[in-house]
Design a protein around this motif. Structure first.
Motif, PDB file in Angstrom:
ATOM      1  N   CYS A 113      -9.072   6.480   3.247  1.00 59.40           N
ATOM      2  CA  CYS A 113     -10.003   6.643   2.122  1.00 59.40           C
ATOM      3  C   CYS A 113     -10.996   5.480   2.128  1.00 59.40           C
ATOM      4  O   CYS A 113     -10.626   4.347   2.380  1.00 59.40           O
ATOM      5  N   PHE A 122     -12.227   3.985  -0.214  1.00 52.86           N
ATOM      6  CA  PHE A 122     -11.905   2.981  -1.225  1.00 52.86           C
ATOM      7  C   PHE A 122     -10.939   1.932  -0.681  1.00 52.86           C
ATOM      8  O   PHE A 122     -10.883   0.823  -1.187  1.00 52.86           O
ATOM      9  N   CYS A 133      -6.285   2.998  -3.575  1.00 52.38           N
ATOM     10  CA  CYS A 133      -6.059   4.234  -2.844  1.00 52.38           C
ATOM     11  C   CYS A 133      -5.610   4.003  -1.408  1.00 52.38           C
ATOM     12  O   CYS A 133      -6.267   3.291  -0.651  1.00 52.38           O
ATOM     13  N   ALA A 141      -4.624   6.755   0.582  1.00 54.50           N
ATOM     14  CA  ALA A 141      -4.587   8.073   1.218  1.00 54.50           C
ATOM     15  C   ALA A 141      -5.143   7.995   2.645  1.00 54.50           C
ATOM     16  O   ALA A 141      -6.111   7.291   2.907  1.00 54.50           O
ATOM     17  N   HIS A 200      -4.783  10.730  -2.939  1.00 56.11           N
ATOM     18  CA  HIS A 200      -5.786   9.784  -3.423  1.00 56.11           C
ATOM     19  C   HIS A 200      -5.418   9.378  -4.845  1.00 56.11           C
ATOM     20  O   HIS A 200      -4.899  10.197  -5.613  1.00 56.11           O
ATOM     21  N   SER A 201      -5.727   8.140  -5.178  1.00 57.50           N
ATOM     22  CA  SER A 201      -5.427   7.663  -6.535  1.00 57.50           C
ATOM     23  C   SER A 201      -6.581   7.966  -7.485  1.00 57.50           C
ATOM     24  O   SER A 201      -6.612   7.477  -8.602  1.00 57.50           O
ATOM     25  N   HIS A 202      -7.534   8.761  -7.015  1.00 57.75           N
ATOM     26  CA  HIS A 202      -8.748   9.023  -7.786  1.00 57.75           C
ATOM     27  C   HIS A 202      -9.195  10.449  -7.467  1.00 57.75           C
ATOM     28  O   HIS A 202      -8.604  11.110  -6.619  1.00 57.75           O
TER      29      HIS A 202
HETATM   30 ZN   LIG Z   1      -8.859   7.740  -2.004  1.00 58.45          ZN
END
Ligand SMILES: [Zn+2]
Length: 226
Positions: free
Chosen positions: A55, A57, A86, A88, A112-114
């Motif tokens: 990711c 991020f 994140c 991922a 993903h954390s978002h």
């Molecule tokens: Zn992410």
């Protein structure tokens, strides 16, 4: 499958799936190119090649992990949706024997954390850039182009990707698209090389160009019968 569904499938990868290499490159990857960044890759003896994408991020996180001190821990706790957390990742394998691409989640990495919208805020996707490029050749001002792209993106179901498209994004892409076109207007040392350059420019872009020659001034006058 809609563009939106494709995006969702390439965001939090649930089940492993395969598509043809050309389909992946043309129809899948451009939709999520803003979400992922290359993390590692390897070519195997059988010709297969895998790439792990992380990711975008995560990158920000890695570059700012100078000290894992208490204050940053605190900050993270006060911002539970901080996308810097994140982790991922997805793995994309090009299978040489079948010309297919296999997409799967990398190891036991988390979702993903978002949201996908958060990624869209971070960067524009190739799909959006392509829409801008197509509109940028038209003689409109950046705000009109941005508005047209948002409309087109909505039509094909990727409006969230275009939501954060700014006038500046458009101006940057416009400059890139128009630079080679403007270069041709500067002109060569003489008319004949100018015309040849113009023909090559058009032929490169698959235009049909009829033969063009420059007559010398004298013969030109003769041709006119004067
Ligand atoms: Zn992410």
């Amino acid at each position: 499958m809609t563009h939106g569904e494709k995006r969702a499938r390439l965001f939090n990868v649930r089940e492993q799936f395969e598509v043809s290499t050309s389909e992946f490159e043309e129809e899948w990857w451009p939709l999520v190119s803003n979400t992922w960044t290359r993390w590692g890759s390897n070519r195997l003896a059988n010709g297969d090649e895998w790439t792990v994408f992380a990711c975008r991020f995560l990158k920000h996180n890695e570059s700012s992990t100078r000290k894992e001190d208490i204050s940053s821990e605190k900050r993270r706790k006060t911002h539970p949706r901080d996308p810097n957390q994140c982790f991922a990742k997805m793995k994309v394998t090009r299978i040489a024997a079948t010309l297919m691409v296999r997409i799967e989640r990398y190891a036991t990495t988390p979702d993903h954390s978002h949201t996908l919208e958060d990624s869209d805020r971070l960067k524009r996707s190739q799909a959006i850039k392509k829409l801008v490029e197509e509109e940028a050749v038209k003689p409109y001002a950046s705000p009109s182009i941005a508005a047209a792209v948002k409309e087109l993106a909505t039509k094909i179901g990727i409006e969230t990707s275009a939501k954060n498209l700014t006038r500046k994004d458009v101006t940057n892409i416009k400059q890139k698209v128009r630079a080679p076109e403007n270069a041709i207007l500067i002109g060569g040392p003489d008319l004949e090389s100018d015309i040849r350059a113009a023909m090559n420019f058009l032929l490169d872009r698959s235009y049909l160009v009829e033969r063009f020659t420059v007559l010398q001034k004298a013969s030109f006058s003769q041709a006119l019968g004067s």
